[in-house]
Scaffold this motif. Structure first.
Motif, short mmCIF file in Angstrom:
data_model
loop_
_atom_site.label_atom_id
_atom_site.label_comp_id
_atom_site.label_asym_id
_atom_site.label_seq_id
_atom_site.Cartn_x
_atom_site.Cartn_y
_atom_site.Cartn_z
N CYS A 92 0.84 -1.20 0.00
CA CYS A 92 0.00 0.00 0.00
C CYS A 92 0.87 1.24 0.00
CB CYS A 92 -0.93 0.00 1.21
SG CYS A 92 -0.07 -0.06 2.81
N GLU A 93 0.27 2.36 -0.40
CA GLU A 93 0.96 3.64 -0.35
C GLU A 93 -0.05 4.77 -0.31
OE1 GLU A 93 1.86 6.21 -2.85
OE2 GLU A 93 0.44 5.49 -4.29
N GLY A 94 0.42 5.93 0.11
CA GLY A 94 -0.45 7.09 0.13
C GLY A 94 -0.59 7.74 1.49
N GLY A 95 0.11 7.25 2.48
CA GLY A 95 -0.02 7.79 3.84
C GLY A 95 -1.06 7.00 4.61
N GLY A 96 -0.83 6.78 5.87
CA GLY A 96 -1.76 6.02 6.69
C GLY A 96 -1.36 4.57 6.79
N ALA A 97 -2.37 3.70 6.86
CA ALA A 97 -2.13 2.27 7.04
C ALA A 97 -3.36 1.49 6.56
CB ALA A 97 -1.87 1.96 8.52
N HIS A 102 -5.41 -2.18 7.69
CA HIS A 102 -5.55 -3.30 8.61
C HIS A 102 -6.15 -4.45 7.80
CE1 HIS A 102 -7.70 -5.49 11.98
NE2 HIS A 102 -6.41 -5.71 12.15
N VAL A 103 -5.50 -5.60 7.83
CA VAL A 103 -5.86 -6.73 6.98
C VAL A 103 -6.27 -7.91 7.85
CG1 VAL A 103 -5.05 -8.28 5.15
CG2 VAL A 103 -4.16 -5.94 5.29
N THR A 104 -7.39 -8.54 7.51
CA THR A 104 -7.80 -9.77 8.18
C THR A 104 -8.11 -10.83 7.13
OG1 THR A 104 -10.10 -9.03 8.27
CG2 THR A 104 -8.75 -8.63 10.22
N MET A 105 -7.89 -12.06 7.48
CA MET A 105 -8.22 -13.19 6.59
C MET A 105 -8.97 -14.22 7.41
SD MET A 105 -5.68 -15.56 4.32
CE MET A 105 -6.30 -16.71 3.10
N ASP A 106 -10.13 -14.64 6.89
CA ASP A 106 -10.93 -15.70 7.51
C ASP A 106 -11.01 -16.89 6.57
OD1 ASP A 106 -11.56 -14.20 9.82
OD2 ASP A 106 -13.21 -13.23 8.78
N SER A 107 -10.91 -18.07 7.14
CA SER A 107 -11.00 -19.31 6.38
C SER A 107 -12.05 -20.20 7.04
CB SER A 107 -9.64 -20.01 6.36
OG SER A 107 -9.74 -21.29 5.76
N GLN A 108 -13.15 -20.41 6.33
CA GLN A 108 -14.22 -21.28 6.82
C GLN A 108 -14.66 -20.91 8.23
OE1 GLN A 108 -15.68 -23.59 4.77
NE2 GLN A 108 -14.34 -22.81 3.18
N GLY A 109 -14.82 -19.59 8.47
CA GLY A 109 -15.33 -19.13 9.76
C GLY A 109 -14.29 -18.93 10.85
N HIS A 110 -13.01 -19.11 10.53
CA HIS A 110 -11.93 -18.95 11.51
C HIS A 110 -10.97 -17.87 11.03
CE1 HIS A 110 -13.41 -23.01 12.38
NE2 HIS A 110 -13.07 -22.72 13.63
N GLN A 111 -10.66 -16.91 11.90
CA GLN A 111 -9.68 -15.89 11.53
C GLN A 111 -8.29 -16.51 11.54
OE1 GLN A 111 -8.72 -12.31 14.02
NE2 GLN A 111 -9.60 -11.28 12.23
N VAL A 112 -7.58 -16.39 10.43
CA VAL A 112 -6.25 -17.01 10.31
C VAL A 112 -5.14 -15.97 10.15
CG1 VAL A 112 -7.16 -19.19 9.43
CG2 VAL A 112 -6.54 -17.39 7.81
N ALA A 113 -5.50 -14.72 9.89
CA ALA A 113 -4.48 -13.66 9.78
C ALA A 113 -5.09 -12.34 10.21
CB ALA A 113 -3.96 -13.56 8.36
N ASP A 114 -4.27 -11.50 10.83
CA ASP A 114 -4.68 -10.19 11.31
C ASP A 114 -3.40 -9.36 11.46
OD1 ASP A 114 -5.59 -7.94 12.67
OD2 ASP A 114 -6.78 -9.08 14.10
N PHE A 115 -3.19 -8.39 10.56
CA PHE A 115 -1.98 -7.58 10.63
C PHE A 115 -2.24 -6.21 10.02
CE2 PHE A 115 -1.79 -9.96 6.70
CZ PHE A 115 -1.22 -9.13 5.75
N THR A 116 -1.31 -5.29 10.27
CA THR A 116 -1.41 -3.92 9.77
C THR A 116 -0.16 -3.61 8.95
OG1 THR A 116 -2.73 -3.24 11.66
CG2 THR A 116 -1.62 -1.50 10.46
N VAL A 117 -0.37 -2.89 7.85
CA VAL A 117 0.74 -2.47 7.00
C VAL A 117 0.75 -0.95 6.96
CG1 VAL A 117 1.76 -2.59 4.69
CG2 VAL A 117 0.41 -4.52 5.55
N ASP A 118 1.91 -0.35 7.26
CA ASP A 118 2.08 1.09 7.12
C ASP A 118 2.19 1.44 5.64
OD1 ASP A 118 2.05 1.69 9.85
OD2 ASP A 118 4.18 1.21 10.05
N CYS A 119 1.54 2.54 5.25
CA CYS A 119 1.46 2.93 3.85
C CYS A 119 2.09 4.31 3.66
CB CYS A 119 0.00 2.98 3.40
SG CYS A 119 -0.95 1.50 3.77
N PRO A 120 3.40 4.38 3.51
CA PRO A 120 4.05 5.68 3.37
C PRO A 120 3.60 6.39 2.09
CG PRO A 120 5.68 3.88 3.42
CD PRO A 120 4.33 3.27 3.44
N ALA A 121 3.76 7.70 2.08
CA ALA A 121 3.47 8.48 0.87
C ALA A 121 4.66 8.33 -0.07
CB ALA A 121 3.25 9.94 1.23
N GLY A 122 4.37 8.02 -1.32
CA GLY A 122 5.42 7.99 -2.34
C GLY A 122 6.11 6.66 -2.56
#
Length: 129
Positions: free
Chosen positions: A62-67, A69-89
């Motif tokens: 990602c880019e553009g400033g900010g961040a 937050h990403v989640t992934m669910d598989s068959q009703g179970h959360q399997v991933a949860d993380f945040t990515v910083d999105c710098p400008a440029g």
């Protein structure tokens, strides 16, 4: 929300195989289950075809400033949860590798919550053999 995610999945399945010159992530190649070439603001994907006998890698750029937050669910179970910083440029990249069996066979969903409606992001889901 489900209708929006389904629409995102359909868009992801109709993108061309070549990444744009200023693309955030290249096409994932033959190991790819999903490629969202580019989206802006909040979004996500609903897809199928996951196999539980292979590792699964979710990558978000990602880019553009900010961040994002990403989640992934598989068959009703959360399997991933993380945040990515999105710098400008310049793109920020985050990834999670899930062991075989964590992602269950069949469908999965990914949600992307952007801190700002102008944040540009891309994602791939791969199952390397």
């Amino acid at each position: 929300m489900v209708a929006l995610l389904a629409a995102g999945a359909m868009a992801a399945m109709t993108v061309t195989p070549a990444a744009a010159a200023d693309g955030l992530l290249p096409h994932p190649g033959p190991d790819g289950l999903v490629w969202v070439e580019e989206a802006v603001g909040d979004g996500g994907v609903v897809s199928g075809g996951a196999w539980d006998r292979l590792p699964t890698v979710l990558t978000v750029a990602c880019e553009g400033g900010g961040a994002v937050h990403v989640t992934m669910d598989s068959q009703g179970h959360q399997v991933a949860d993380f945040t990515v910083d999105c710098p400008a440029g310049i793109p920020g990249v985050g990834s999670v590798a899930l062991d075989p069996g964590v992602v269950r066979p069949g469908s999965f969903t990914i949600g992307v919550d952007a801190s700002d409606d102008t944040v540009r992001w891309a994602l791939t889901v791969t199952q390397p053999e």
